[in-house]
Design an enzyme around this catalytic site. Structure first.
Site, short mmCIF file in Angstrom:
data_model
loop_
_atom_site.label_atom_id
_atom_site.label_comp_id
_atom_site.label_asym_id
_atom_site.label_seq_id
_atom_site.Cartn_x
_atom_site.Cartn_y
_atom_site.Cartn_z
N GLY A 4 1.30 -2.31 -18.77
CA GLY A 4 2.78 -2.05 -18.66
C GLY A 4 3.20 -0.71 -19.40
O GLY A 4 4.29 -0.50 -19.29
N GLU A 42 -3.53 -5.31 -21.71
CA GLU A 42 -4.27 -4.83 -20.38
C GLU A 42 -3.75 -3.40 -19.91
O GLU A 42 -3.02 -3.39 -18.94
CB GLU A 42 -4.22 -5.71 -19.32
CG GLU A 42 -4.65 -7.31 -19.55
CD GLU A 42 -4.42 -8.24 -18.60
OE1 GLU A 42 -3.45 -8.01 -17.90
OE2 GLU A 42 -5.09 -9.17 -18.62
N PRO A 43 -3.92 -2.49 -20.78
CA PRO A 43 -3.16 -1.09 -20.31
C PRO A 43 -4.20 -0.63 -19.19
O PRO A 43 -5.29 -0.41 -19.15
CB PRO A 43 -3.19 -0.49 -21.71
CG PRO A 43 -4.52 -0.76 -22.30
CD PRO A 43 -4.49 -2.20 -22.28
N GLY A 44 -3.43 -0.06 -18.21
CA GLY A 44 -4.22 0.82 -17.25
C GLY A 44 -3.63 2.28 -17.10
O GLY A 44 -4.27 3.19 -17.72
N ARG A 45 -2.17 2.17 -16.86
CA ARG A 45 -1.66 3.76 -16.65
C ARG A 45 -2.05 4.64 -18.04
O ARG A 45 -2.26 5.56 -18.12
CB ARG A 45 -0.24 3.48 -16.56
CG ARG A 45 0.45 4.82 -16.31
CD ARG A 45 1.98 4.52 -16.31
NE ARG A 45 2.38 3.29 -15.41
CZ ARG A 45 2.66 3.38 -14.27
NH1 ARG A 45 2.84 4.30 -13.52
NH2 ARG A 45 3.11 2.10 -13.57
N ARG A 103 3.19 7.83 -4.93
CA ARG A 103 4.35 7.11 -5.93
C ARG A 103 5.64 7.46 -5.93
O ARG A 103 6.39 7.08 -6.10
CB ARG A 103 3.59 7.59 -7.33
CG ARG A 103 2.23 6.80 -7.55
CD ARG A 103 1.76 6.68 -9.01
NE ARG A 103 2.55 6.04 -9.73
CZ ARG A 103 3.57 6.27 -10.49
NH1 ARG A 103 3.68 7.66 -10.66
NH2 ARG A 103 4.15 5.59 -11.40
N TYR A 123 7.98 4.83 -5.53
CA TYR A 123 9.16 4.47 -6.65
C TYR A 123 9.95 5.65 -7.15
O TYR A 123 10.53 5.59 -8.30
CB TYR A 123 8.25 4.19 -7.95
CG TYR A 123 6.87 3.27 -7.43
CD1 TYR A 123 6.96 1.96 -7.28
CD2 TYR A 123 5.39 3.93 -7.75
CE1 TYR A 123 5.78 1.24 -7.03
CE2 TYR A 123 4.44 3.27 -7.34
CZ TYR A 123 4.38 1.91 -7.24
OH TYR A 123 3.38 1.19 -6.48
N CYS A 169 2.73 13.78 8.23
CA CYS A 169 3.57 13.78 9.29
C CYS A 169 4.94 12.75 9.07
O CYS A 169 5.12 12.03 10.08
CB CYS A 169 3.14 13.43 10.80
SG CYS A 169 1.91 14.73 11.10
N GLU A 170 5.44 13.19 7.88
CA GLU A 170 6.88 12.34 8.02
C GLU A 170 7.68 13.18 6.79
O GLU A 170 7.04 13.72 5.93
CB GLU A 170 6.83 10.82 7.82
CG GLU A 170 5.81 10.50 6.66
CD GLU A 170 5.71 8.90 6.41
OE1 GLU A 170 4.76 8.38 7.37
OE2 GLU A 170 6.39 8.37 5.73
N1 LLP Z 1 -2.12 -6.41 -16.12
C1 LLP Z 1 -1.82 -6.93 -14.83
C2 LLP Z 1 -2.06 -8.19 -14.65
C3 LLP Z 1 -1.05 -5.97 -13.86
O1 LLP Z 1 -0.59 -6.57 -12.72
C4 LLP Z 1 -0.99 -4.70 -14.24
C5 LLP Z 1 -0.57 -3.81 -13.12
C6 LLP Z 1 -1.70 -4.17 -15.39
C7 LLP Z 1 -2.22 -5.04 -16.36
C8 LLP Z 1 -1.86 -2.74 -15.79
O2 LLP Z 1 -0.29 -2.26 -15.85
P1 LLP Z 1 -0.19 -0.76 -16.53
O3 LLP Z 1 -0.53 -0.54 -17.77
O4 LLP Z 1 -1.11 0.10 -15.63
O5 LLP Z 1 1.20 -0.48 -16.18
N2 LLP Z 1 1.30 1.21 -8.60
C9 LLP Z 1 2.39 1.12 -9.69
C10 LLP Z 1 1.92 0.30 -10.94
C11 LLP Z 1 1.39 -1.20 -10.50
C12 LLP Z 1 1.00 -1.76 -11.70
C13 LLP Z 1 0.44 -3.21 -11.00
N3 LLP Z 1 -0.31 -3.97 -12.18
C14 LLP Z 1 2.65 2.64 -10.03
O6 LLP Z 1 1.96 3.58 -9.45
O7 LLP Z 1 3.45 2.73 -10.91
#
Ligand code: LLP
Length: 444
Positions: free
Chosen positions: A259, A301-304, A340, A344, A371-372
């Site tokens: 997150g 658990e970072p993704g973004r 996105r 959001y 088309c929107e």
């Molecule tokens: N761990 C769990 C259990 C999660 O559900 C998520 C994201 C993460 C880690 C990674 O979160 P991050 O570090 O990437 O924020 N589609 C949305 C974001 C949805 C996130 C879903 N879960 C967007 O584009 O902002």
């Protein structure tokens, strides 16, 4: 490929703070990322194209490893996954968080050690569980009461599986309502407030083939402040102490999810990872000392924040339209490669690349080709007044949750992904073609 870099003085001090660190200005309004001109990427691989700066991804993995030396950092695959990404993450020593059989199987078949993978999901399919057990996934995170008996049965009386429990700590955080997951009014996890988590934990501890290694929480996404994590951590430590008191079990792991927020436009706040690490550790040690609890190993658990700032989307302008006071700049992608803004309300900062701009700025709205009317990529941004069809626009901070959420809308096809590093570019994922759509279309 050689690039001649222009001085800051010659080009004006345009803010590239949200671009990959390798970004360089080139003569005549060009930009290079990873030593490769984005205009050349557009010519060679066509548009729209997603450019991924491999050095930036690796640098961000290392930043996490350095900031959290005593924790396990798991990359959240949902942000973006490809075989090259799997390799990068593995080589940088991170673990992986997946939430489907697809993500899991892609990672393992690309060489990722299954024991370093955690499987999530609020509705795990039979195939998700079968794949997890067949491939030997490290941990399965239990998200609801019905999963306990299901997983125990799938593991079998002679089997063994490490599991965690996703707890909802009652903390509201995140960049948008749709990505807030820390309170009881959403679908994920087991509630701390209504006792659902405590009840599930007693049941799991009664299943000999399930080894409960720890608790998990993920309070939301695009969080830019440390405080909500500290509140959540305090509550999680409180629960760990109660589990010790009730069951005599000391859980060795605490996963605080991801997150971590990033800036999409210059001047926007981002989560301070060093502060997060320092304050989480301090809070963890303080809480555990007060409860006389052995300090659990921390997981995150970072993704973004790993991949978002490493990506740049490159589009070609197809049409420019002036209606009354408004100017619309339409590009060859849109909500099919980046939903996105529509989902959001996220604001991006696109920039003209590939030619010198002589005209003054003008406010324009960058729209897609779908088309929107809601197919808007960037509303009311400053672009050169003479922008015209054939121009290239680049959008930074495009690496996370764009391609991974891309769709087949209007059969436009999902863009290619091109990795850049050290002056060379290579295709990671090819563009989706009409043949791809046709090959799935098996009825008549
Ligand atoms: N761990 C769990 C259990 C999660 O559900 C998520 C994201 C993460 C880690 C990674 O979160 P991050 O570090 O990437 O924020 N589609 C949305 C974001 C949805 C996130 C879903 N879960 C967007 O584009 O902002």
């Amino acid at each position: 490929m050689t690039v001649t870099v222009l001085s800051e003085v010659a080009t004006g001090a345009e803010d590239l703070s949200v671009w990959p660190a390798s970004t360089q200005r080139l003569p005549h309004g060009g930009l290079a990322v990873g030593g490769v001109s984005l205009a050349e990427v557009a010519d060679r691989f066509e548009t729209p194209a997603y450019v991924l700066d491999e050095g930036e991804v690796r640098g961000r993995c290392r930043t996490y490893q350095d900031a959290f030396p005593a924790a396990d950092v798991l990359y959240a695959a949902k942000a973006f996954l490809s075989r090259a990404m799997v390799r990068c993450v593995r080589e940088e020593g991170l673990g992986l968080d997946v939430c489907s059989a697809g993500e899991l199987e892609l990672a393992v078949t690309a060489g990722f050690p299954p024991e370093r993978i955690v499987l999530h999901g609020n509705a795990k399919s039979p195939r998700d569980l079968e794949t997890a057990l067949r491939l030997g996934v490290g941990r399965i995170v239990i998200d609801g009461p019905s999963e306990i008996a299901r997983i125990a049965a799938a593991v079998g009386p002679e089997g063994h599986q490490k599991v965690m429990v996703r707890v909802v700590p009652g903390v509201s955080a995140g960049g948008h309502d749709k990505i807030r997951t820390g309170t009881d009014d959403q679908k994920f996890g087991l509630s701390l407030t209504d006792g659902g988590a405590q009840h599930a934990i007693s049941r799991i501890l009664g299943q000999p083939q399930l080894e409960l290694t720890g608790l998990h929480c993920h309070i939301g996404s695009q969080i830019t402040e440390v405080k909500p994590y500290l509140v959540a951590l305090r509550r999680m430590v409180g629960l760990m102490a109660r589990i010790r008191d009730t069951h005599g079990v000391v859980l060795p792991e605490l996963d605080m999810g991801g997150g971590h927020g990033i800036a999409y436009r210059p001047g926007e706040p981002a989560l301070d990872l060093t502060a997060l690490s320092r304050r989480l550790r301090a809070e963890l040690h303080k809480g555990c000392a007060a409860a006389r609890l052995t300090v659990p190993r921390l997981l995150i658990e970072p993704g973004r924040a790993v991949v978002g700032p490493a990506g740049v989307a490159v589009y070609r302008v197809l049409a420019v339209k002036h209606t009354g006071e408004k100017a619309f700049v339409a590009v060859d992608g849109g909500m099919s490669d980046n939903p996105r803004p529509a989902l959001y309300g996220v604001r991006y900062a696109p920039r003209l690349i590939g030619r010198a701009c002589t005209a003054g700025p003008r406010t324009a709205t960058v729209v897609g080709r779908h088309c929107e009317a809601g197919d808007v990529l960037a509303a009311d941004v400053e672009l050169p007044g003479d922008i015209h069809p054939g121009d290239l626009l680049a959008v930074p901070v495009a690496g996370a949750y764009q391609l991974s959420m891309a769709s087949g809308y209007n059969l436009v096809g999902r863009p290619a992904v091109v990795a850049v590093h050290g002056g060379s570019a290579r295709l990671l994922v090819r563009r989706e073609t009409l043949d791809d759509f046709r090959s799935r279309d098996v009825g008549d």
